[in-house]
Scaffold this motif. Sequence first.
Motif, PDB file in Angstrom:
ATOM      1  N   MET A  45       3.440  92.579  92.320  1.00  0.00           N
ATOM      2  CA  MET A  45       2.437  91.775  91.602  1.00  0.00           C
ATOM      3  C   MET A  45       3.064  90.443  91.212  1.00  0.00           C
ATOM      4  O   MET A  45       4.214  90.390  90.770  1.00  0.00           O
ATOM      5  CB  MET A  45       1.968  92.532  90.351  1.00  0.00           C
ATOM      6  N   LEU A  46       2.288  89.385  91.389  1.00  0.00           N
ATOM      7  CA  LEU A  46       2.733  88.066  90.935  1.00  0.00           C
ATOM      8  C   LEU A  46       1.931  87.712  89.693  1.00  0.00           C
ATOM      9  O   LEU A  46       0.696  87.726  89.719  1.00  0.00           O
ATOM     10  CB  LEU A  46       2.488  87.019  92.038  1.00  0.00           C
ATOM     11  N   VAL A  47       2.636  87.431  88.599  1.00  0.00           N
ATOM     12  CA  VAL A  47       1.968  87.022  87.360  1.00  0.00           C
ATOM     13  C   VAL A  47       2.229  85.537  87.156  1.00  0.00           C
ATOM     14  O   VAL A  47       3.363  85.066  87.283  1.00  0.00           O
ATOM     15  CB  VAL A  47       2.488  87.821  86.140  1.00  0.00           C
ATOM     16  N   ALA A  88      -1.708  90.808  77.839  1.00  0.00           N
ATOM     17  CA  ALA A  88      -0.776  91.741  78.493  1.00  0.00           C
ATOM     18  C   ALA A  88      -1.558  92.941  79.038  1.00  0.00           C
ATOM     19  O   ALA A  88      -1.316  93.409  80.157  1.00  0.00           O
ATOM     20  CB  ALA A  88       0.298  92.197  77.519  1.00  0.00           C
ATOM     21  N   ALA A  89      -2.537  93.392  78.257  1.00  0.00           N
ATOM     22  CA  ALA A  89      -3.336  94.544  78.690  1.00  0.00           C
ATOM     23  C   ALA A  89      -4.123  94.202  79.964  1.00  0.00           C
ATOM     24  O   ALA A  89      -4.257  95.029  80.861  1.00  0.00           O
ATOM     25  CB  ALA A  89      -4.285  94.960  77.567  1.00  0.00           C
ATOM     26  N   ASP A 116       7.787  85.874  79.469  1.00  0.00           N
ATOM     27  CA  ASP A 116       7.850  86.850  78.368  1.00  0.00           C
ATOM     28  C   ASP A 116       6.758  87.910  78.505  1.00  0.00           C
ATOM     29  O   ASP A 116       6.998  89.102  78.307  1.00  0.00           O
ATOM     30  CB  ASP A 116       7.677  86.149  77.011  1.00  0.00           C
ATOM     31  N   LEU A 117       5.548  87.459  78.849  1.00  0.00           N
ATOM     32  CA  LEU A 117       4.426  88.402  78.945  1.00  0.00           C
ATOM     33  C   LEU A 117       4.544  89.287  80.186  1.00  0.00           C
ATOM     34  O   LEU A 117       4.340  90.510  80.120  1.00  0.00           O
ATOM     35  CB  LEU A 117       3.090  87.652  78.927  1.00  0.00           C
ATOM     36  N   LYS A 149      14.987  89.536  77.072  1.00  0.00           N
ATOM     37  CA  LYS A 149      14.112  89.688  75.903  1.00  0.00           C
ATOM     38  C   LYS A 149      12.698  89.392  76.372  1.00  0.00           C
ATOM     39  O   LYS A 149      12.413  88.288  76.858  1.00  0.00           O
ATOM     40  CB  LYS A 149      14.492  88.669  74.828  1.00  0.00           C
ATOM     41  N   VAL A 150      11.821  90.370  76.245  1.00  0.00           N
ATOM     42  CA  VAL A 150      10.437  90.175  76.679  1.00  0.00           C
ATOM     43  C   VAL A 150       9.538  90.527  75.495  1.00  0.00           C
ATOM     44  O   VAL A 150       9.860  91.419  74.718  1.00  0.00           O
ATOM     45  CB  VAL A 150      10.111  91.056  77.905  1.00  0.00           C
TER      46      VAL A 150
END
Length: 369
Positions: A45-47, A88-89, A116-117, A149-150
């Motif tokens: 998956m690419l975010v 995020a959900a 981060d997300l 750190k996320v």
Amino acid sequence: MERIAIMRQLRVELGQRSYNIHIQAGILNEVGLMSRDFTSVCKVMLVSNPTVYNLYGQQTMEALHTAGFEPVLALMPDGEEYKNLDEAARVLDTAVESHLERSSLIFALGGGVVGDLAGFAAAIFQRGIDFVQIPTTLLAQVDSSVGGKVAVNHALGKNLLGAFHQPRAVFIDPQSLNTLEERDFKSGLGEAVKYGIVYDADFFAFLEENAAKIIKKEEECIEELIYHSCRIKSLIVAADEKENGLRMILNLGHTFGHAVETLGGYGFYRHGEAVVMGTMAASYLALEMGLLTEAELHRITALYHALGLKTVFPSLPSAEVYQAMLGDKKVKAEKIRLVLPRGIGSFYIADDVNKEQVIRAIQTAQTLK
Ligand SMILES: NC(=O)c1ccc[n+]([C@@H]2O[C@H](COP(=O)([O-])OP(=O)(O)OC[C@H]3O[C@@H](n4cnc5c(N)ncnc54)[C@H](O)[C@@H]3O)[C@@H](O)[C@H]2O)c1
Ligand SMILES: [Zn+2]
């Protein structure tokens, strides 16, 4: 004359969780093939967000397809105010609906917010899957993409919901900075300066000597800045992955800064801007405590100014700032723990500063430029 792109590589030494940071102009085209070093999976998956995706999405997708990946896309809206649990959900919905597997990878293409997300989503999807950072802002390239750190924000505080989840690799393409807005570029510089102040006097001197070249975005200089920032951060993270000690020093200016970000409303101040303002308040406190000389304080202010960064603290009521600082998760039992500069290149962790001292430092930082 065209400059030959130099590949620089660093390793974050964390035993089984060790990984490489690759810095190279044009590396965006290689992220697929280079990821084949550590995975044979197809479904990934690419975010990203629409801003970054419009600029670099196609190129990245092609790089992934070339290496045999089958990427699904999850876009989050652009902005710090969307670094939250709801978004995020939504990203996780896409992961579930497209049947991502335990062995799948998430690629995070964007600045610190996306990184981060996306990292947070990777940390909790099926109890944690691998992810790869492709940072496209200076801030993300010098700091947030390294170290695992996320997090997402909560209305009551920055990064309150998060995890330690290291990436499998970090691919940094300094060329992507060419499209970055000036304000975001400066924000990244603000974050990079901290390494010099609390850890590495040579890096501080490098920034002083090269400030003019840096603000002109001279390629070699920027690559050097990114390289040394990642080198220093890697060393610190390798020594203290979960922030039980040394890693704390990277929070220089952050307790003040997070209060500024929270009170200003997420997205009003850039993270790096808030960190600079917070570092000034910390520096005044250090001056008062005899940890910093006037001359050293002046060097810090002068460097920020040479890099085009604003140092004056916003005129928020100091009592409210203090209250917001108490809400910061780094606060232990109502006592504020602060990282302070000790000279240039070293630090002091103060557990015992009182309310009056903190308020005085804020007020001084609000009045002096
Ligand atoms: N995890 C960590 O260790 C760590 C460390 C420092 C900061 N952070 C977090 O990072 C976040 C800030 O990151 P940021 O400063 O990168 O902000 P950001 O991710 O919001 O990016 C800033 C802006 O630049 C745009 N952008 C990104 N890449 C671009 C490009 N190449 N060209 C043009 N536009 C581009 C983005 O869409 C956004 O509008 C904060 O949430 C902060 O808490 C995390
Ligand atoms: Zn930061």
